[in-house]
Design a protein around this motif. Structure first.
Motif, PDB file in Angstrom:
ATOM      1  N   ALA A 111       0.845  -1.195   0.000  1.00  0.00           N
ATOM      2  CA  ALA A 111       0.000   0.000   0.000  1.00  0.00           C
ATOM      3  C   ALA A 111       0.882   1.247   0.000  1.00  0.00           C
ATOM      4  O   ALA A 111       1.310   1.715   1.056  1.00  0.00           O
ATOM      5  CB  ALA A 111      -0.929  -0.008   1.209  1.00  0.00           C
ATOM      6  N   PRO A 112       1.159   1.778  -1.183  1.00  0.00           N
ATOM      7  CA  PRO A 112       1.978   2.989  -1.241  1.00  0.00           C
ATOM      8  C   PRO A 112       1.257   4.193  -0.650  1.00  0.00           C
ATOM      9  O   PRO A 112       0.033   4.300  -0.731  1.00  0.00           O
ATOM     10  CB  PRO A 112       2.203   3.201  -2.742  1.00  0.00           C
ATOM     11  N   GLY A 113       2.041   5.079  -0.088  1.00  0.00           N
ATOM     12  CA  GLY A 113       1.513   6.382   0.324  1.00  0.00           C
ATOM     13  C   GLY A 113       1.621   7.315  -0.869  1.00  0.00           C
ATOM     14  O   GLY A 113       1.306   6.940  -2.000  1.00  0.00           O
ATOM     15  N   SER A 114       2.111   8.502  -0.633  1.00  0.00           N
ATOM     16  CA  SER A 114       2.240   9.504  -1.694  1.00  0.00           C
ATOM     17  C   SER A 114       3.512   9.250  -2.488  1.00  0.00           C
ATOM     18  O   SER A 114       4.608   9.590  -2.051  1.00  0.00           O
ATOM     19  CB  SER A 114       2.268  10.902  -1.080  1.00  0.00           C
ATOM     20  N   VAL A 115       3.348   8.637  -3.643  1.00  0.00           N
ATOM     21  CA  VAL A 115       4.478   8.295  -4.497  1.00  0.00           C
ATOM     22  C   VAL A 115       4.412   9.143  -5.764  1.00  0.00           C
ATOM     23  O   VAL A 115       3.398   9.154  -6.462  1.00  0.00           O
ATOM     24  CB  VAL A 115       4.477   6.795  -4.860  1.00  0.00           C
ATOM     25  N   VAL A 116       5.492   9.835  -6.052  1.00  0.00           N
ATOM     26  CA  VAL A 116       5.546  10.709  -7.214  1.00  0.00           C
ATOM     27  C   VAL A 116       5.767   9.887  -8.476  1.00  0.00           C
ATOM     28  O   VAL A 116       6.786   9.213  -8.622  1.00  0.00           O
ATOM     29  CB  VAL A 116       6.677  11.755  -7.074  1.00  0.00           C
ATOM     30  N   THR A 117       4.773   9.918  -9.340  1.00  0.00           N
ATOM     31  CA  THR A 117       4.894   9.339 -10.677  1.00  0.00           C
ATOM     32  C   THR A 117       4.362  10.388 -11.652  1.00  0.00           C
ATOM     33  O   THR A 117       3.737  11.371 -11.240  1.00  0.00           O
ATOM     34  CB  THR A 117       4.074   8.042 -10.840  1.00  0.00           C
ATOM     35  N   GLU A 118       4.589  10.164 -12.911  1.00  0.00           N
ATOM     36  CA  GLU A 118       4.076  11.095 -13.912  1.00  0.00           C
ATOM     37  C   GLU A 118       2.553  11.231 -13.794  1.00  0.00           C
ATOM     38  O   GLU A 118       2.002  12.327 -13.874  1.00  0.00           O
ATOM     39  CB  GLU A 118       4.469  10.612 -15.307  1.00  0.00           C
ATOM     40  N   THR A 119       1.892  10.110 -13.568  1.00  0.00           N
ATOM     41  CA  THR A 119       0.430  10.123 -13.478  1.00  0.00           C
ATOM     42  C   THR A 119      -0.047  10.839 -12.221  1.00  0.00           C
ATOM     43  O   THR A 119      -0.922  11.697 -12.286  1.00  0.00           O
ATOM     44  CB  THR A 119      -0.122   8.688 -13.497  1.00  0.00           C
ATOM     45  N   THR A 120       0.532  10.489 -11.058  1.00  0.00           N
ATOM     46  CA  THR A 120       0.063  11.121  -9.825  1.00  0.00           C
ATOM     47  C   THR A 120       0.350  12.618  -9.827  1.00  0.00           C
ATOM     48  O   THR A 120      -0.479  13.404  -9.398  1.00  0.00           O
ATOM     49  CB  THR A 120       0.697  10.499  -8.562  1.00  0.00           C
ATOM     50  N   TRP A 121       1.488  12.982 -10.311  1.00  0.00           N
ATOM     51  CA  TRP A 121       1.901  14.384 -10.253  1.00  0.00           C
ATOM     52  C   TRP A 121       1.159  15.251 -11.268  1.00  0.00           C
ATOM     53  O   TRP A 121       1.134  16.468 -11.157  1.00  0.00           O
ATOM     54  CB  TRP A 121       3.404  14.494 -10.429  1.00  0.00           C
ATOM     55  N   SER A 122       0.535  14.624 -12.260  1.00  0.00           N
ATOM     56  CA  SER A 122      -0.190  15.397 -13.274  1.00  0.00           C
ATOM     57  C   SER A 122      -1.528  15.922 -12.762  1.00  0.00           C
ATOM     58  O   SER A 122      -2.104  16.822 -13.355  1.00  0.00           O
ATOM     59  CB  SER A 122      -0.408  14.555 -14.539  1.00  0.00           C
ATOM     60  N   SER A 123      -2.017  15.377 -11.664  1.00  0.00           N
ATOM     61  CA  SER A 123      -3.284  15.840 -11.100  1.00  0.00           C
ATOM     62  C   SER A 123      -3.070  17.181 -10.404  1.00  0.00           C
ATOM     63  O   SER A 123      -2.115  17.348  -9.639  1.00  0.00           O
ATOM     64  CB  SER A 123      -3.818  14.828 -10.084  1.00  0.00           C
ATOM     65  N   PRO A 124      -3.970  18.137 -10.619  1.00  0.00           N
ATOM     66  CA  PRO A 124      -3.838  19.427  -9.926  1.00  0.00           C
ATOM     67  C   PRO A 124      -4.044  19.307  -8.415  1.00  0.00           C
ATOM     68  O   PRO A 124      -3.668  20.189  -7.658  1.00  0.00           O
ATOM     69  CB  PRO A 124      -4.939  20.294 -10.560  1.00  0.00           C
TER      70      PRO A 124
END
Length: 177
Positions: A111-124
């Motif tokens: 269960a990842p917490g806040s992981v920076v990926t291209e997809t996650t970071w693209s959300s405002p």
């Protein structure tokens, strides 16, 4: 697909289900169609893949089934109710799978917490949620894909043969089981 892998390679040792989508928005604004899409990607795919892999691993007496959930299963955020529901289903499903897996076969959840990926970071909405999470973490930094990959690698290894039915939070200490 699974039968083709077994036919080509002779066996399947590890299944890692990493699929996940998490549309952000208040629950009253979520359509039934969006709900079904999230459940299909996040939960249904885990079911179909596990159902296809489990007989092969049981026959071989060895296997690792690893599904991914989310920190939202333990610490939900406003706007992520549908994601939290689908990933909570993945946790329960994986734990139930562990009870049926049999000797040599394990089933666990990362269960990842806040992981920076291209997809996650693209959300405002990502940066405010991530910053809020980091403030609650013991390790105060954004998670990286390699953090999750290292946990998956360990659970997939023969060294994890006695570990099954567990949820491993990779959240910098924001969430404790």
């Amino acid at each position: 697909m699974i039968n083709e892998v077994v036919s080509t390679l002779g066996r399947i040792d590890v299944l890692v289900h990493i699929a996940g989508i998490y549309p952000f928005g208040p629950l009253p604004g979520q359509s039934a169609q969006e709900y079904k899409r999230v459940m299909s990607v996040n939960m249904d795919s885990a079911f179909y893949l596990t159902r296809a892999v489990l007989p092969h691993t049981q026959k071989a007496g060895y296997g690792r089934i690893i599904n991914t959930a989310s920190g939202t299963t333990s610490h939900p955020e406003a706007g992520l109710a549908v994601c939290a529901a689908s990933k909570s289903a993945v946790v329960a499903f994986t734990r139930a799978t562990a009870t049926e897996a049999g000797p040599g076969v394990t089933a666990n959840v990362v269960a990842p917490g806040s992981v920076v990926t291209e997809t996650t970071w693209s959300s405002p909405h990502a940066k405010p949620i991530f910053d809020k999470a980091v403030e609650r973490q013991c390790v105060e930094r954004y998670g990286q894909p390699t953090d999750v990959a290292q946990m998956i690698s360990f659970i997939a290894s023969p060294a994890a043969e006695l570990i099954t039915g567990q949820r491993f939070h990779v959240s910098g200490g924001m969430i404790f089981n």
